[in-house]
Every structure is written in C-alpha cells, then in structure tokens.
Write a protein that holds these residues in place. Structure first.
Motif, PDB file in Angstrom:
ATOM      1  N   ARG A  48       0.829  -1.208   0.000  1.00 44.80           N
ATOM      2  CA  ARG A  48       0.000   0.000   0.000  1.00 44.80           C
ATOM      3  C   ARG A  48       0.866   1.261   0.000  1.00 44.80           C
ATOM      4  NH1 ARG A  48      -4.527  -1.765   4.586  1.00 44.80           N
ATOM      5  NH2 ARG A  48      -5.530  -3.392   3.335  1.00 44.80           N
ATOM      6  N   VAL A  49       1.921   1.226   0.808  1.00 44.81           N
ATOM      7  CA  VAL A  49       2.834   2.372   0.855  1.00 44.81           C
ATOM      8  C   VAL A  49       3.500   2.569  -0.505  1.00 44.81           C
ATOM      9  CG1 VAL A  49       4.989   3.236   1.852  1.00 44.81           C
ATOM     10  CG2 VAL A  49       3.243   2.229   3.334  1.00 44.81           C
ATOM     11  N   THR A  50       3.966   1.472  -1.101  1.00 43.55           N
ATOM     12  CA  THR A  50       4.633   1.543  -2.395  1.00 43.55           C
ATOM     13  C   THR A  50       3.702   2.085  -3.474  1.00 43.55           C
ATOM     14  OG1 THR A  50       6.024  -0.353  -1.807  1.00 43.55           O
ATOM     15  CG2 THR A  50       5.899   0.215  -4.139  1.00 43.55           C
ATOM     16  N   LYS A  51       2.454   1.606  -3.478  1.00 42.24           N
ATOM     17  CA  LYS A  51       1.479   2.071  -4.470  1.00 42.24           C
ATOM     18  C   LYS A  51       1.222   3.565  -4.318  1.00 42.24           C
ATOM     19  CE  LYS A  51      -1.838  -0.757  -5.302  1.00 42.24           C
ATOM     20  NZ  LYS A  51      -3.085  -1.557  -5.192  1.00 42.24           N
ATOM     21  N   ALA A  52       1.144   4.031  -3.061  1.00 44.30           N
ATOM     22  CA  ALA A  52       0.927   5.461  -2.814  1.00 44.30           C
ATOM     23  C   ALA A  52       2.098   6.288  -3.323  1.00 44.30           C
ATOM     24  CB  ALA A  52       0.722   5.702  -1.319  1.00 44.30           C
ATOM     25  N   ILE A  53       3.312   5.792  -3.137  1.00 47.25           N
ATOM     26  CA  ILE A  53       4.511   6.489  -3.605  1.00 47.25           C
ATOM     27  C   ILE A  53       4.541   6.541  -5.123  1.00 47.25           C
ATOM     28  CG2 ILE A  53       7.035   6.296  -3.778  1.00 47.25           C
ATOM     29  CD1 ILE A  53       6.992   5.235  -0.885  1.00 47.25           C
ATOM     30  N   GLU A  54       4.264   5.409  -5.760  1.00 47.68           N
ATOM     31  CA  GLU A  54       4.296   5.349  -7.225  1.00 47.68           C
ATOM     32  C   GLU A  54       3.265   6.285  -7.856  1.00 47.68           C
ATOM     33  OE1 GLU A  54       5.797   0.723  -7.882  1.00 47.68           O
ATOM     34  OE2 GLU A  54       3.712   1.265  -8.242  1.00 47.68           O
ATOM     35  N   ALA A  55       2.101   6.406  -7.215  1.00 47.42           N
ATOM     36  CA  ALA A  55       1.028   7.213  -7.788  1.00 47.42           C
ATOM     37  C   ALA A  55       1.196   8.702  -7.529  1.00 47.42           C
ATOM     38  CB  ALA A  55      -0.323   6.749  -7.235  1.00 47.42           C
ATOM     39  N   SER A  56       1.935   9.056  -6.482  1.00 46.95           N
ATOM     40  CA  SER A  56       1.977  10.464  -6.069  1.00 46.95           C
ATOM     41  C   SER A  56       3.291  11.162  -6.351  1.00 46.95           C
ATOM     42  CB  SER A  56       1.686  10.578  -4.570  1.00 46.95           C
ATOM     43  OG  SER A  56       2.675   9.888  -3.812  1.00 46.95           O
ATOM     44  N   MET A  57       4.378  10.409  -6.437  1.00 43.80           N
ATOM     45  CA  MET A  57       5.694  11.021  -6.600  1.00 43.80           C
ATOM     46  C   MET A  57       6.201  10.829  -8.021  1.00 43.80           C
ATOM     47  SD  MET A  57       7.665  10.036  -3.033  1.00 43.80           S
ATOM     48  CE  MET A  57       9.119  11.018  -3.465  1.00 43.80           C
ATOM     49  N   ASP A  58       6.625  11.926  -8.650  1.00 38.68           N
ATOM     50  CA  ASP A  58       7.258  11.822  -9.951  1.00 38.68           C
ATOM     51  C   ASP A  58       8.671  12.359  -9.844  1.00 38.68           C
ATOM     52  OD1 ASP A  58       6.740  14.525  -9.726  1.00 38.68           O
ATOM     53  OD2 ASP A  58       5.159  14.540 -11.231  1.00 38.68           O
ATOM     54  N   GLY A  59       9.319  12.576 -10.988  1.00 36.86           N
ATOM     55  CA  GLY A  59      10.690  13.060 -10.952  1.00 36.86           C
ATOM     56  C   GLY A  59      11.665  11.991 -10.490  1.00 36.86           C
ATOM     57  N   THR A  60      12.916  12.409 -10.314  1.00 38.51           N
ATOM     58  CA  THR A  60      13.980  11.488  -9.925  1.00 38.51           C
ATOM     59  C   THR A  60      13.731  10.857  -8.567  1.00 38.51           C
ATOM     60  OG1 THR A  60      15.572  12.760 -11.211  1.00 38.51           O
ATOM     61  CG2 THR A  60      16.458  11.294  -9.532  1.00 38.51           C
ATOM     62  N   SER A  61      13.336  11.678  -7.580  1.00 37.35           N
ATOM     63  CA  SER A  61      13.096  11.147  -6.234  1.00 37.35           C
ATOM     64  C   SER A  61      12.002  10.096  -6.256  1.00 37.35           C
ATOM     65  CB  SER A  61      12.717  12.280  -5.282  1.00 37.35           C
ATOM     66  OG  SER A  61      13.784  13.175  -5.105  1.00 37.35           O
ATOM     67  N   GLY A  62      10.925  10.363  -7.001  1.00 39.14           N
ATOM     68  CA  GLY A  62       9.838   9.398  -7.075  1.00 39.14           C
ATOM     69  C   GLY A  62      10.294   8.062  -7.615  1.00 39.14           C
ATOM     70  N   ALA A  63      11.141   8.102  -8.659  1.00 41.92           N
ATOM     71  CA  ALA A  63      11.638   6.855  -9.244  1.00 41.92           C
ATOM     72  C   ALA A  63      12.487   6.079  -8.249  1.00 41.92           C
ATOM     73  CB  ALA A  63      12.459   7.163 -10.491  1.00 41.92           C
ATOM     74  N   ILE A  64      13.374   6.787  -7.553  1.00 39.66           N
ATOM     75  CA  ILE A  64      14.274   6.123  -6.608  1.00 39.66           C
ATOM     76  C   ILE A  64      13.482   5.504  -5.458  1.00 39.66           C
ATOM     77  CG2 ILE A  64      16.072   6.550  -4.890  1.00 39.66           C
ATOM     78  CD1 ILE A  64      17.318   8.522  -6.843  1.00 39.66           C
ATOM     79  N   TYR A  65      12.531   6.257  -4.905  1.00 38.53           N
ATOM     80  CA  TYR A  65      11.725   5.720  -3.804  1.00 38.53           C
ATOM     81  C   TYR A  65      10.875   4.547  -4.270  1.00 38.53           C
ATOM     82  CZ  TYR A  65      12.835   9.288  -0.307  1.00 38.53           C
ATOM     83  OH  TYR A  65      13.474  10.068   0.626  1.00 38.53           O
ATOM     84  N   ALA A  66      10.324   4.631  -5.485  1.00 37.88           N
ATOM     85  CA  ALA A  66       9.486   3.543  -5.993  1.00 37.88           C
ATOM     86  C   ALA A  66      10.300   2.267  -6.203  1.00 37.88           C
ATOM     87  CB  ALA A  66       8.810   3.963  -7.299  1.00 37.88           C
ATOM     88  N   ILE A  67      11.455   2.406  -6.833  1.00 36.72           N
ATOM     89  CA  ILE A  67      12.314   1.241  -7.043  1.00 36.72           C
ATOM     90  C   ILE A  67      12.728   0.638  -5.704  1.00 36.72           C
ATOM     91  CG2 ILE A  67      14.604   0.517  -7.853  1.00 36.72           C
ATOM     92  CD1 ILE A  67      14.298   2.519 -10.149  1.00 36.72           C
ATOM     93  N   PHE A  68      13.117   1.506  -4.771  1.00 35.93           N
ATOM     94  CA  PHE A  68      13.613   1.032  -3.482  1.00 35.93           C
ATOM     95  C   PHE A  68      12.516   0.305  -2.705  1.00 35.93           C
ATOM     96  CE2 PHE A  68      15.104   1.299   0.895  1.00 35.93           C
ATOM     97  CZ  PHE A  68      16.441   0.987   0.753  1.00 35.93           C
ATOM     98  N   PHE A  69      11.310   0.857  -2.680  1.00 33.32           N
ATOM     99  CA  PHE A  69      10.238   0.224  -1.904  1.00 33.32           C
ATOM    100  C   PHE A  69       9.737  -1.053  -2.564  1.00 33.32           C
ATOM    101  CE2 PHE A  69      10.158   3.876   0.800  1.00 33.32           C
ATOM    102  CZ  PHE A  69       9.556   3.442   1.975  1.00 33.32           C
ATOM    103  N   ASN A  70       9.731  -1.112  -3.895  1.00 32.54           N
ATOM    104  CA  ASN A  70       9.391  -2.376  -4.543  1.00 32.54           C
ATOM    105  C   ASN A  70      10.392  -3.467  -4.174  1.00 32.54           C
ATOM    106  OD1 ASN A  70       7.063  -2.553  -6.629  1.00 32.54           O
ATOM    107  ND2 ASN A  70       7.877  -0.495  -6.930  1.00 32.54           N
ATOM    108  N   ALA A  71      11.674  -3.097  -4.217  1.00 32.68           N
ATOM    109  CA  ALA A  71      12.715  -4.063  -3.860  1.00 32.68           C
ATOM    110  C   ALA A  71      12.649  -4.428  -2.379  1.00 32.68           C
ATOM    111  CB  ALA A  71      14.091  -3.493  -4.205  1.00 32.68           C
ATOM    112  N   LEU A  72      12.315  -3.444  -1.534  1.00 30.96           N
ATOM    113  CA  LEU A  72      12.187  -3.711  -0.099  1.00 30.96           C
ATOM    114  C   LEU A  72      11.058  -4.704   0.161  1.00 30.96           C
ATOM    115  CD1 LEU A  72      13.038  -2.973   2.813  1.00 30.96           C
ATOM    116  CD2 LEU A  72      11.360  -1.126   2.740  1.00 30.96           C
ATOM    117  N   THR A  73       9.955  -4.526  -0.530  1.00 31.54           N
ATOM    118  CA  THR A  73       8.833  -5.457  -0.381  1.00 31.54           C
ATOM    119  C   THR A  73       9.237  -6.861  -0.799  1.00 31.54           C
ATOM    120  OG1 THR A  73       7.307  -3.644  -0.859  1.00 31.54           O
ATOM    121  CG2 THR A  73       6.430  -5.870  -1.007  1.00 31.54           C
ATOM    122  N   SER A  74       9.946  -6.967  -1.922  1.00 31.41           N
ATOM    123  CA  SER A  74      10.412  -8.284  -2.382  1.00 31.41           C
ATOM    124  C   SER A  74      11.383  -8.891  -1.384  1.00 31.41           C
ATOM    125  CB  SER A  74      11.084  -8.150  -3.756  1.00 31.41           C
ATOM    126  OG  SER A  74      10.177  -7.711  -4.727  1.00 31.41           O
TER     127      SER A  74
END
Length: 594
Positions: free
Chosen positions: A447-473
């Motif tokens: 849920r946290v990852t989905k919220a980040i992916e939907a709300s954050m763009d730009g470089t920071s958004g990409a880094i946080y999205a990649i990191f949280f997806n990998a963290l979940t895995s």
C-alpha cells in the motif's frame, strides 16, 4: 523572463492540454488519471513505441503519438518525469505488447529511472521490452556530463520518427531497437537561449535573467545553465554552436565526425518563444554557415517547433549523420524519415479518413479495475498501531521540512524535490485514513509503495518507488512460513529481516543508478543508514549516520542528478536536498520508535 500566463494552476493547464490532443487528433485517447496519450486502437502486428517525460516540451511527446510515430506517450508534471506507476500502466494496459514494446527516453535521471522501473515491471510480467536512452546534447561535454552523460534534447525527435516509421513496416523489436540506437549514436544537438523561462504556478525570480545583450549557449530544456554566456550577434552565435557540434578535434565535445561527403539531416528547432519570422532568418543563417564553412549540404532540412522549453526564447540545432540501417534501401534512415506520419506535432496533415472515422466517447478514460494491482498477503505479522505511530511521525517531520528542502533544491536543482517528498508523504498518510487496518507487513508495504508510485514523480519518485518495490520483495523472501507473535517479529525485523531486505534494496537500486556515497545524492544518507542498521541493529544510530551523511553533502561536488549541470556558486552552502529529506524521514522513524 515573462511570468504572465493564461493558466496559473499547472495541474489544470496540463489536464486541459492533454485533453486537447484528443480533440485535434481523433485517433487518440487520453487515460486522464495516468496522463497517458495513446492510440485508440491497439495494433498487434507491429512493435509499440512508448516515450514521454516532463511536460513543457510540447509537441514532444504527447503530440507525436500517431501512425508512423509513437504508440503512446506518458506525461509528468512540468519539467518532472512521470512516475513509475504511470509508465507501468502505459506498457501493460495502453499499448499492444504482442510484438514487444520499445521505450525511447531522453537522458535525464528521473526519466531513466522511472521508465527503467516500468520496463523492469513489464519484463517480470513476461513482456518483451527494450529501452533506448538518447543523449544528443553537446552543450554538456564529457567532463561536465561525467557519470550522467549528455542530456537528451531535440535530436530525440528524429530517433522517434525513424523508429516509428520502421515499426509501422512490421519490423521486429530487435530491428526497431537497433535502428533507434543507431540514430541516437549519430545525432548531435546544441541549443541557445536569450533567457530562462518561467514555470506557471511558481514564484517569479529575476536572479537567473540574462543581460539584454547576452545569450546562453548550451542551455538545457529545463532551465539548466549552458556552457557559457556570450555577447554576440546571430552569425557569431551560429558559428559557435556549429563548432561545438562539428569540431572533432575538441576532445570534450567531439562526439561524431561529419564530413562534407557524408549525407545528413538538419533539424532547426524552436524552443517555444521565437517567432516564425525569426526562425526563418535563423534557419537561413545555419544553412549558410554549414555550407560556407563546412561544405555540408543536408539532404533534408526541418525547421519548426518540435521540442520546446515552454515559451523559451531560443532555438536548437540538430545534425543527423545518415548511416546504413542494414535493412535494405527501402528502410534507410532517409526513407523512414520521409515516410508518412499522422500526428499533430509532426509536419504532416491529419488524413481526411481519420477525421471521418466515427468518434468514440472513450477519449477520456478513467482507471479501470484491471489496471489496479492486487495486494498479495504474506505470513509476516506486525503491530499496526505501532507502525502507524512510527511512520506518521516520520512523514510529518518531512512535511514540516518541505520549505527547507524546496529552498535547497531551488539553489541546486529545479525546485521540485521538497514538493515531491511532501506529496508522497501526504499520500502515505492518506493510506492510514482510507485503508483498512492490517497486521500483514507485506500488504502494508504494498500500500505504501502504491501510494509512492502514484503520487511522486521526478527522480526522487523513481528512486523511492524502485527502493520500496525491492524492499517489499526482500521482506517477502525472508518471511516465515507461518505467523509469529507481533512482539517477536518486531524484534526480529529490527535486527534481521529489515536489515537484510534493505541490503537487497540497495543492490536493486544500484541496477538503475550508479550513485555511490560521495556523489551528492540521497544515497549519501541512505547507504550509511542501511550499513549501520545491518551492523548494529540500532535504528537511532542508523538514523544518526544518515543525518551525518546528509550533512557531508554540503561541501560535495555533484556527480549525478540535475545538480551536475548547475554551476551555482551557492551549491557548497546547502546539503543535497534528496539526502536531507531522506535523513529527516529516517530521524522521524527513530523518533517514533522512542
């Protein structure tokens, strides 16, 4: 720099402009929530082409969607890359994937990370996807570009046109990808502008205005500084620009050797604010200098508005050296460039048969059920009340820090880092208010990852999205086969599961960015946190290490990110905004655990 606009709300402006594309080109549809322009009918007989980036560069790329060009385009907010969630939706739901998908993206950190994330997600789903990154700007030399490399500017349009025409013939994904790379390797560009531009909805600043007799050579399409400011007339400016593009003896900027016997294409691009009359005079000067000083006579000359920087008072020049595609004379670069295309941003009219085709009422689509990802539960349980308290403390801390983060990023970047972090933090807080409580760690992380992916763009958004997806895995890989008591799991996660999952997340992030400690990025805060937590199992000490890492960025020279292009004398006075913002989050986590 004009700060007067007909639209003062950038979100309203973007929404209206995207909808207008479907009105002027009846073959297109708009996925409004995800800001995706795509062809209304999917075609399973050809490779799908996807591109996009921050808004403000129109007609690139939203108005380059159509027959013979792009299959779909994904738009971010002004000058910020679209999110990984938008891109994933475009690949999975808005284009045909039967013959594969080619993603063409300009070389900006946020674009590469977010589109790369979308590509990886698609590959996990078994879709054949390739990605070509275009860096054609010689305004950024080898020394300044460093690890980042050259920026992508108007030459990208030639890559899109040629690849799109080849895809239309039914060529394979490998053929289209190989030709796109060949074009990207043989195109060079440089821009110049009389002033920086003002972004609608942002405060006005006169700090970066050029003098009335100055022109900036090599200025980027996001207001990034160029290689130099000069006082010269048009003739002198064109000479300087062409020299940067064609002087092969310049070891810093000599990227291709274009001889007078070589066949080539010339693109003269309006950055948005130059009159058609002046563009004609500029084109004449460029063509005259090319032939007079270099003996170069382009086989094709394109002059118009292809990639803008809002209403930028400038132009760019691109030269493409024509090379053999290896696919036969009918599929040469020139043939593909000449091939018909139907898009409002390309110099070819929309065919009458398209206008006469029955219009569909699905030009604006809402997010459908099949677009949403299902939550996959796990066996790892935790104390939801404690998690809510800890995470809320961290998020409120970074929201409070937004003004400082924005101020720092205004000095060393484009000013959107603080707003992006605040937007992401508010989206995660909303998860607590709108979602049912769960004691499942993996459901919570998704849920946290989905919220980040939907709300954050730009470089920071990409880094946080990649990191949280990998963290979940990473957490999933270490989940027990059966539930454990919350208190026991909490202790294990502090010293074991979280630390190991964070380590795997760092490895995953490294596949998409070369950032290391010392490059002046958020990794300067993230790496010390992960390393200290792994060694000590102590969140407080790990957060303190992250804070110290962020402080150390204050005197660092940037090696990655948009700060590389900013030669601001005040850079050494502030920490890296991304590292500072992350440190605030981590300190908030530590505070919430007390």
């Amino acid at each position: 720099m004009s700060n007067k606009h007909f639209f003062t709300d950038p979100s309203s402006l973007l929404s209206s402009a995207l909808h207008a594309v479907t009105l002027t080109s009846p073959s297109l549809s708009l996925d409004s929530p995800n800001k995706i322009i795509h062809r209304r009918s999917k075609n399973d007989t050809q490779v799908s082409l996807l591109s996009g980036g921050g808004s403000g560069h129109e007609p690139s790329f939203t108005s380059l969607v159509g027959s013979g060009l792009l299959t779909a385009s994904v738009a971010g907010t002004i000058f910020a890359s679209p999110s990984a969630s938008q891109i994933r939706t475009a690949i999975l739901n808005r284009v045909s994937t039967k013959k594969g998908v080619l993603v063409i993206v300009m070389n900006y950190t946020g674009d590469v990370l977010n589109f790369g994330m979308g590509v990886e997600k698609a590959r996990v789903g078994g879709i054949e996807v390739d990605m070509v990154v275009v860096g054609d700007d010689v305004g950024v030399g080898r020394e300044q570009g460093g690890k980042v490399g050259r920026r992508g500017i108007a030459g990208t349009v030639l890559v899109v046109k040629i690849a799109g025409a080849l895809a239309e013939t039914g060529a394979s994904l490998k053929e289209v990808g190989d030709v796109a790379r060949l074009v990207a390797e043989n195109v060079v560009s440089v821009g110049a502008s009389l002033n920086h531009v003002h972004v609608p909805g942002r405060g006005a600043s006169e700090d970066d205005n050029l003098g009335s007799d100055e022109v900036e050579v090599g200025m980027g399409i996001h207001n990034e500084p160029g290689s130099e400011r000069v006082k010269t007339d048009l003739t002198g400016l064109v000479k300087k620009m062409l020299k940067q593009m064609l002087d092969i003896s310049d070891q810093d900027r000599g990227f291709i050797e274009l001889k007078k016997e070589d066949d080539c294409v010339l693109l003269i691009n309006n950055l948005g604010g130059v009159s058609v009359l002046e563009m004609g005079g500029i084109a004449n000067e460029v063509i005259k200098e090319l032939e007079g000083s270099y003996g170069i006579k382009p086989l094709r000359i394109l002059c118009g508005t292809y990639m803008t920087s809002l209403n930028g008072m400038g132009f760019s020049i691109s030269l493409l050296r024509l090379k053999d595609t290896g696919l036969g004379s009918g599929k040469s670069m020139l043939n593909l460039l000449d091939a018909p295309a139907e898009a409002v941003g390309w110099a070819a009219p929309i065919a009458a048969k398209t206008w006469e085709a029955k219009r569909s009422d699905v030009s604006v689509q809402e997010l459908s059920v099949q677009d949403a990802e299902e939550e996959t539960p796990g066996n790892l349980k935790f104390d939801f009340s404690l998690a809510k308290k800890v995470v809320t403390t961290a998020l409120k801390r970074v929201i409070a820090a937004e003004p400082d983060i924005t101020r720092y990023d205004t000095i060393v970047g484009d000013g959107d880092c603080g707003i992006g972090l605040k937007r992401g933090a508010e989206a995660v807080l909303e998860v607590f208010g709108t979602s049912k409580e769960t004691d499942d760690v993996l459901v919570f992380l998704q849920r946290v990852t989905k919220a980040i992916e939907a709300s954050m763009d730009g470089t920071s958004g990409a880094i946080y999205a990649i990191f949280f997806n990998a963290l979940t895995s990473g957490v999933r890989e270490q989940s027990p086969t059966s539930s454990s008591p919350a208190a026991e799991v909490r202790e294990k996660m502090q010293v074991g599961i979280w630390a190991r999952a964070l380590e795997t997340s760092m490895i995953a992030l490294g596949r998409y960015t070369p950032a290391k400690v010392g490059d002046r990025t958020l990794v300067d805060a993230l790496a010390p946190f992960v390393g200290t937590l792994s060694k000590t199992g102590n969140v407080q000490r790990a957060a303190d290490a992250a804070n110290e890492g962020a402080k150390k960025t204050k005197g660092m020279k940037a090696s990655l990110g948009r700060s590389v292009y900013v030669g601001n004398e005040h850079v050494g006075e502030v920490p890296d905004p991304g590292a500072y913002g992350l440190a605030e989050i981590l300190l908030g986590l530590s505070e919430g655990l007390k």
